[in-house]
Design a protein around this motif. Structure first.
Motif, PDB file in Angstrom:
ATOM      1  N   ASN A 178       0.822  -1.211   0.000  1.00  0.00           N
ATOM      2  CA  ASN A 178       0.000   0.000   0.000  1.00  0.00           C
ATOM      3  C   ASN A 178       0.856   1.261   0.000  1.00  0.00           C
ATOM      4  O   ASN A 178       0.538   2.227  -0.697  1.00  0.00           O
ATOM      5  CB  ASN A 178      -0.947   0.008   1.197  1.00  0.00           C
ATOM      6  CG  ASN A 178      -2.130  -0.906   0.993  1.00  0.00           C
ATOM      7  OD1 ASN A 178      -2.371  -1.391  -0.110  1.00  0.00           O
ATOM      8  ND2 ASN A 178      -2.852  -1.163   2.063  1.00  0.00           N
ATOM      9  N   ASN A 179       1.930   1.263   0.763  1.00  0.00           N
ATOM     10  CA  ASN A 179       2.835   2.419   0.764  1.00  0.00           C
ATOM     11  C   ASN A 179       3.454   2.633  -0.608  1.00  0.00           C
ATOM     12  O   ASN A 179       3.601   3.765  -1.066  1.00  0.00           O
ATOM     13  CB  ASN A 179       3.917   2.258   1.826  1.00  0.00           C
ATOM     14  CG  ASN A 179       3.398   2.507   3.218  1.00  0.00           C
ATOM     15  OD1 ASN A 179       2.399   3.183   3.407  1.00  0.00           O
ATOM     16  ND2 ASN A 179       4.088   1.958   4.200  1.00  0.00           N
ATOM     17  N   ALA A 180       3.825   1.534  -1.273  1.00  0.00           N
ATOM     18  CA  ALA A 180       4.429   1.645  -2.597  1.00  0.00           C
ATOM     19  C   ALA A 180       3.413   2.120  -3.630  1.00  0.00           C
ATOM     20  O   ALA A 180       3.735   2.952  -4.493  1.00  0.00           O
ATOM     21  CB  ALA A 180       5.024   0.308  -3.016  1.00  0.00           C
ATOM     22  N   CYS A 181       2.190   1.634  -3.546  1.00  0.00           N
ATOM     23  CA  CYS A 181       1.174   1.981  -4.549  1.00  0.00           C
ATOM     24  C   CYS A 181       0.571   3.363  -4.339  1.00  0.00           C
ATOM     25  O   CYS A 181       0.398   4.115  -5.289  1.00  0.00           O
ATOM     26  CB  CYS A 181       0.053   0.943  -4.538  1.00  0.00           C
ATOM     27  SG  CYS A 181       0.528  -0.644  -5.208  1.00  0.00           S
ATOM     28  N   PHE A 182       0.227   3.665  -3.107  1.00  0.00           N
ATOM     29  CA  PHE A 182      -0.566   4.864  -2.852  1.00  0.00           C
ATOM     30  C   PHE A 182       0.254   6.066  -2.376  1.00  0.00           C
ATOM     31  O   PHE A 182      -0.142   7.201  -2.589  1.00  0.00           O
ATOM     32  CB  PHE A 182      -1.671   4.564  -1.843  1.00  0.00           C
ATOM     33  CG  PHE A 182      -2.603   3.475  -2.313  1.00  0.00           C
ATOM     34  CD1 PHE A 182      -3.331   3.622  -3.477  1.00  0.00           C
ATOM     35  CD2 PHE A 182      -2.718   2.310  -1.598  1.00  0.00           C
ATOM     36  CE1 PHE A 182      -4.178   2.621  -3.922  1.00  0.00           C
ATOM     37  CE2 PHE A 182      -3.575   1.302  -2.029  1.00  0.00           C
ATOM     38  CZ  PHE A 182      -4.299   1.451  -3.190  1.00  0.00           C
ATOM     39  N   LYS A 183       1.380   5.799  -1.716  1.00  0.00           N
ATOM     40  CA  LYS A 183       2.191   6.901  -1.202  1.00  0.00           C
ATOM     41  C   LYS A 183       3.521   7.045  -1.935  1.00  0.00           C
ATOM     42  O   LYS A 183       4.312   7.914  -1.621  1.00  0.00           O
ATOM     43  CB  LYS A 183       2.459   6.706   0.293  1.00  0.00           C
ATOM     44  CG  LYS A 183       1.207   6.724   1.136  1.00  0.00           C
ATOM     45  CD  LYS A 183       1.556   6.495   2.594  1.00  0.00           C
ATOM     46  CE  LYS A 183       0.303   6.455   3.448  1.00  0.00           C
ATOM     47  NZ  LYS A 183       0.619   6.158   4.852  1.00  0.00           N
ATOM     48  N   ASN A 184       3.779   6.136  -2.879  1.00  0.00           N
ATOM     49  CA  ASN A 184       5.017   6.111  -3.642  1.00  0.00           C
ATOM     50  C   ASN A 184       6.246   5.996  -2.730  1.00  0.00           C
ATOM     51  O   ASN A 184       7.285   6.576  -2.992  1.00  0.00           O
ATOM     52  CB  ASN A 184       5.128   7.332  -4.555  1.00  0.00           C
ATOM     53  CG  ASN A 184       6.069   7.075  -5.714  1.00  0.00           C
ATOM     54  OD1 ASN A 184       6.312   5.923  -6.073  1.00  0.00           O
ATOM     55  ND2 ASN A 184       6.614   8.125  -6.275  1.00  0.00           N
TER      56      ASN A 184
END
Length: 85
Positions: free
Chosen positions: A16-22
């Motif tokens: 989720n951090n990689a997808c949504f917060k880059n």
């Protein structure tokens, strides 16, 4: 069950951090260390002392194996990766 839940929790949060917060993980070892952090924290919630100790022992074992795999066997070292960047 706590260990399996911890693995899924960390993978889900990392994704989720990689997808949504880059925010991408700096290294695979960092993900393992995050898993060990959460499992150690969750070990406090175990009712039986034996279960707490078993979970803490498991986290130390996972961290040791990950360190050997990423640092020793593969020649990967977190400091070298940071210096190279």
């Amino acid at each position: 069950m706590v260990g399996i839940a911890g693995v899924f929790w960390v993978l889900w949060n990392t994704r989720n951090n990689a997808c949504f917060k880059n925010i991408k993980p700096a290294s695979p070892f960092g993900v393992v260390r995050l898993l060990c952090f959460w499992l150690n924290l969750w070990s406090i919630l175990q009712k039986k002392e034996a279960d707490r100790n078993l979970l803490r022992w498991g986290t130390r074992l996972v961290e040791q194996v990950a360190k050997e795999v990423f640092e020793v066997a593969r020649g990967w070292h977190p400091l070298r990766q940071q210096i190279a960047q």
